[in-house]
Write a protein that holds these residues in place. Structure first.
Motif, PDB file in Angstrom:
ATOM      1  N   ARG A  46       0.544  -0.893   0.083  1.00  0.00           N
ATOM      2  CA  ARG A  46       0.080   0.085   0.199  1.00  0.00           C
ATOM      3  C   ARG A  46       0.510   1.249   0.091  1.00  0.00           C
ATOM      4  NH1 ARG A  46      -5.547   0.164   2.533  1.00  0.00           N
ATOM      5  NH2 ARG A  46      -6.198  -2.886   1.867  1.00  0.00           N
ATOM      6  N   GLY A  47       0.455   2.207  -1.257  1.00  0.00           N
ATOM      7  CA  GLY A  47       1.346   3.156  -0.567  1.00  0.00           C
ATOM      8  C   GLY A  47      -0.062   4.155  -0.165  1.00  0.00           C
ATOM      9  N   GLY A  48       0.304   5.836  -0.478  1.00  0.00           N
ATOM     10  CA  GLY A  48      -0.174   7.097   0.001  1.00  0.00           C
ATOM     11  C   GLY A  48      -1.717   6.966  -0.264  1.00  0.00           C
ATOM     12  N   PHE A  49      -2.092   6.945  -1.603  1.00  0.00           N
ATOM     13  CA  PHE A  49      -2.685   6.815  -2.526  1.00  0.00           C
ATOM     14  C   PHE A  49      -3.454   5.626  -3.294  1.00  0.00           C
ATOM     15  CE2 PHE A  49      -0.081  10.108  -2.998  1.00  0.00           C
ATOM     16  CZ  PHE A  49      -0.730  11.024  -2.180  1.00  0.00           C
ATOM     17  N   VAL A  51      -3.594   0.477  -3.038  1.00  0.00           N
ATOM     18  CA  VAL A  51      -3.593  -0.266  -2.753  1.00  0.00           C
ATOM     19  C   VAL A  51      -2.400  -0.928  -3.704  1.00  0.00           C
ATOM     20  CG1 VAL A  51      -4.525  -3.046  -1.936  1.00  0.00           C
ATOM     21  CG2 VAL A  51      -5.152  -0.199  -1.462  1.00  0.00           C
ATOM     22  N   VAL A  52      -1.324  -2.215  -4.271  1.00  0.00           N
ATOM     23  CA  VAL A  52      -1.328  -3.056  -5.269  1.00  0.00           C
ATOM     24  C   VAL A  52      -1.174  -4.429  -4.831  1.00  0.00           C
ATOM     25  CG1 VAL A  52       0.894  -3.235  -6.545  1.00  0.00           C
ATOM     26  CG2 VAL A  52       0.462  -1.064  -4.985  1.00  0.00           C
ATOM     27  N   TYR A  53      -1.631  -5.102  -6.087  1.00  0.00           N
ATOM     28  CA  TYR A  53      -2.385  -6.271  -5.811  1.00  0.00           C
ATOM     29  C   TYR A  53      -1.601  -6.891  -6.933  1.00  0.00           C
ATOM     30  CZ  TYR A  53      -7.042  -4.491  -3.669  1.00  0.00           C
ATOM     31  OH  TYR A  53      -7.488  -4.206  -2.941  1.00  0.00           O
ATOM     32  N   VAL A  64      -0.414  -4.671  -9.715  1.00  0.00           N
ATOM     33  CA  VAL A  64      -1.995  -3.434 -10.291  1.00  0.00           C
ATOM     34  C   VAL A  64      -1.816  -3.009  -9.350  1.00  0.00           C
ATOM     35  CG1 VAL A  64      -4.225  -3.231 -10.727  1.00  0.00           C
ATOM     36  CG2 VAL A  64      -3.230  -5.601 -11.897  1.00  0.00           C
ATOM     37  N   LYS A  65      -2.143  -1.461  -9.672  1.00  0.00           N
ATOM     38  CA  LYS A  65      -2.376  -0.621  -8.217  1.00  0.00           C
ATOM     39  C   LYS A  65      -4.078   0.077  -8.845  1.00  0.00           C
ATOM     40  CE  LYS A  65       0.636   3.935  -7.516  1.00  0.00           C
ATOM     41  NZ  LYS A  65       1.951   4.365  -7.171  1.00  0.00           N
ATOM     42  N   ARG A  66      -4.268   0.073  -7.803  1.00  0.00           N
ATOM     43  CA  ARG A  66      -5.824   0.504  -7.795  1.00  0.00           C
ATOM     44  C   ARG A  66      -6.122   1.962  -6.960  1.00  0.00           C
ATOM     45  NH1 ARG A  66     -11.212  -1.700  -5.827  1.00  0.00           N
ATOM     46  NH2 ARG A  66     -12.888  -1.259  -7.611  1.00  0.00           N
ATOM     47  N   PHE A 125       2.236  -2.462 -13.819  1.00  0.00           N
ATOM     48  CA  PHE A 125       3.586  -2.184 -14.035  1.00  0.00           C
ATOM     49  C   PHE A 125       4.139  -3.649 -14.367  1.00  0.00           C
ATOM     50  CE2 PHE A 125       2.548   1.470 -11.324  1.00  0.00           C
ATOM     51  CZ  PHE A 125       2.387   2.255 -12.452  1.00  0.00           C
ATOM     52  N   GLU A 126       5.118  -4.155 -14.726  1.00  0.00           N
ATOM     53  CA  GLU A 126       5.735  -5.320 -14.710  1.00  0.00           C
ATOM     54  C   GLU A 126       5.635  -5.604 -13.047  1.00  0.00           C
ATOM     55  OE1 GLU A 126      10.110  -5.783 -15.064  1.00  0.00           O
ATOM     56  OE2 GLU A 126      10.076  -3.548 -15.325  1.00  0.00           O
ATOM     57  N   TYR A 127       5.548  -6.790 -12.781  1.00  0.00           N
ATOM     58  CA  TYR A 127       5.941  -6.904 -11.206  1.00  0.00           C
ATOM     59  C   TYR A 127       7.076  -7.814 -10.925  1.00  0.00           C
ATOM     60  CZ  TYR A 127       5.465 -10.468  -7.372  1.00  0.00           C
ATOM     61  OH  TYR A 127       5.690 -10.628  -5.781  1.00  0.00           O
ATOM     62  N   LEU A 128       7.664  -6.754  -9.538  1.00  0.00           N
ATOM     63  CA  LEU A 128       9.158  -6.627  -9.307  1.00  0.00           C
ATOM     64  C   LEU A 128       8.943  -8.068  -7.713  1.00  0.00           C
ATOM     65  CD1 LEU A 128      10.500  -3.228  -9.605  1.00  0.00           C
ATOM     66  CD2 LEU A 128      10.253  -5.293 -11.263  1.00  0.00           C
ATOM     67  N   PRO A 129       9.563  -8.962  -8.227  1.00  0.00           N
ATOM     68  CA  PRO A 129       9.487  -9.950  -7.276  1.00  0.00           C
ATOM     69  C   PRO A 129       9.842  -9.933  -5.632  1.00  0.00           C
ATOM     70  CG  PRO A 129      10.537 -10.912  -8.753  1.00  0.00           C
ATOM     71  CD  PRO A 129      10.190  -9.523  -9.142  1.00  0.00           C
TER      72      PRO A 129
HETATM   73  N1  LIG Z   1       5.479  -3.052  -9.703  1.00  0.00           N
HETATM   74  C1  LIG Z   1       5.471  -3.617  -8.505  1.00  0.00           C
HETATM   75  N2  LIG Z   1       5.721  -4.562  -8.552  1.00  0.00           N
HETATM   76  C2  LIG Z   1       5.873  -5.491  -6.784  1.00  0.00           C
HETATM   77  N3  LIG Z   1       5.176  -4.715  -5.478  1.00  0.00           N
HETATM   78  C3  LIG Z   1       5.116  -3.832  -6.104  1.00  0.00           C
HETATM   79  C4  LIG Z   1       5.241  -2.554  -7.087  1.00  0.00           C
HETATM   80  N4  LIG Z   1       4.687  -1.668  -7.135  1.00  0.00           N
HETATM   81  C5  LIG Z   1       4.276  -1.692  -5.904  1.00  0.00           C
HETATM   82  N5  LIG Z   1       4.691  -2.894  -5.318  1.00  0.00           N
HETATM   83  C6  LIG Z   1       4.631  -2.635  -3.712  1.00  0.00           C
HETATM   84  O1  LIG Z   1       3.198  -2.207  -2.758  1.00  0.00           O
HETATM   85  C7  LIG Z   1       4.831  -1.470  -2.643  1.00  0.00           C
HETATM   86  C8  LIG Z   1       2.909   0.123  -2.578  1.00  0.00           C
HETATM   87  O2  LIG Z   1       3.117   0.847  -3.555  1.00  0.00           O
HETATM   88  P1  LIG Z   1       3.358   2.266  -3.926  1.00  0.00           P
HETATM   89  O3  LIG Z   1       4.386   2.545  -5.529  1.00  0.00           O
HETATM   90  O4  LIG Z   1       2.008   2.567  -3.846  1.00  0.00           O
HETATM   91  O5  LIG Z   1       3.896   2.768  -2.959  1.00  0.00           O
HETATM   92  P2  LIG Z   1       4.097   4.084  -3.309  1.00  0.00           P
HETATM   93  O6  LIG Z   1       5.657   4.467  -4.031  1.00  0.00           O
HETATM   94  O7  LIG Z   1       5.493   4.181  -1.400  1.00  0.00           O
HETATM   95  O8  LIG Z   1       3.429   5.095  -2.339  1.00  0.00           O
HETATM   96  P3  LIG Z   1       3.318   6.439  -3.029  1.00  0.00           P
HETATM   97  O9  LIG Z   1       2.905   5.853  -4.717  1.00  0.00           O
HETATM   98  O10 LIG Z   1       2.443   7.072  -2.066  1.00  0.00           O
HETATM   99  O11 LIG Z   1       4.748   7.013  -3.150  1.00  0.00           O
HETATM  100  C9  LIG Z   1       5.302  -0.842  -2.522  1.00  0.00           C
HETATM  101  O12 LIG Z   1       6.229  -0.860  -1.397  1.00  0.00           O
HETATM  102  C10 LIG Z   1       6.015  -2.465  -3.262  1.00  0.00           C
HETATM  103  O13 LIG Z   1       5.754  -3.441  -2.046  1.00  0.00           O
END
Ligand SMILES: Nc1ncnc2c1ncn2[C@@H]1O[C@H](COP(=O)(O)OP(=O)(O)OP(=O)(O)O)[C@@H](O)[C@H]1O
Length: 148
Positions: A46-49, A51-53, A64-66, A125-129
């Motif tokens: 989760r980020g500030g805005f 949820v990432v799935y 997928v960032k919703r 986005f591509e998934y970063l494992p």
């Molecule tokens: N492409 C990705 N692949 C794998 N995990 C991801 C990916 N993008 C985001 N995540 C996971 O989801 C979390 C939240 O992502 P997000 O981009 O919303 O966070 P953020 O950059 O910390 O937030 P903000 O956009 O509020 O600055 C990340 O800390 C990471 O663990």
């Protein structure tokens, strides 16, 4: 120019293995399906805005960032998509596409039936494992010795 506004799961799978494929508009029902209805079990962060799935395709996984509070951050969402469409670099996570759907839903409000717009704003986005960089530089993975 390709004027179609949505694509199928098979087309998304083809994009995933084609590094030259440009980011595309993605249909909300497809993103809903591949995240198992935005299942809590597939939440990766989760980020500030948002949820990432994790989203499961037949040939791989994508992220997928919703976005939440879509009405408040509409301009920011547009700007972010615009920027992401322009950048492509081996050191940056690959942007696959976006979804900006709005659907009218009829419901009761103060005793009246009204049509309300329900917005969906997502980025793929591509998934970063390997998790967050933050974990590597702050916890048990070992601290760096920062030079002054
Ligand atoms: N492409 C990705 N692949 C794998 N995990 C991801 C990916 N993008 C985001 N995540 C996971 O989801 C979390 C939240 O992502 P997000 O981009 O919303 O966070 P953020 O950059 O910390 O937030 P903000 O956009 O509020 O600055 C990340 O800390 C990471 O663990």
């Amino acid at each position: 120019m390709d004027l179609r506004v949505s694509l199928t799961q098979i087309e998304l799978e083809c994009m995933l293995v084609d590094d030259d494929a440009e980011p595309k508009a993605l249909p909300f029902p497809l993103l809903e399906k591949i995240t198992d209805g935005f299942s809590d079990k597939l939440e990766i962060g989760r980020g500030g805005f948002a949820v990432v799935y994790k989203a499961m395709l037949d040939n791989g996984i994508i992220a997928v960032k919703r976005m939440s509070n879509t009405y408040m951050y509409e301009k920011e969402f547009h700007r972010e998509v615009e920027c992401l469409m322009k950048v492509k670099h081996k050191n940056l996570v690959r942007f696959l596409g976006y979804c900006a759907d709005t659907q009218g839903n009829m419901g009761s409000y103060n005793g009246k039936m009204v049509m309300a717009d329900v917005q969906q704003r997502l980025l793929c986005f591509e998934y970063l494992p390997k998790g967050s960089l933050d974990d590597y530089i702050t916890d048990s993975f070992g601290e760096f010795e920062w030079r002054k």
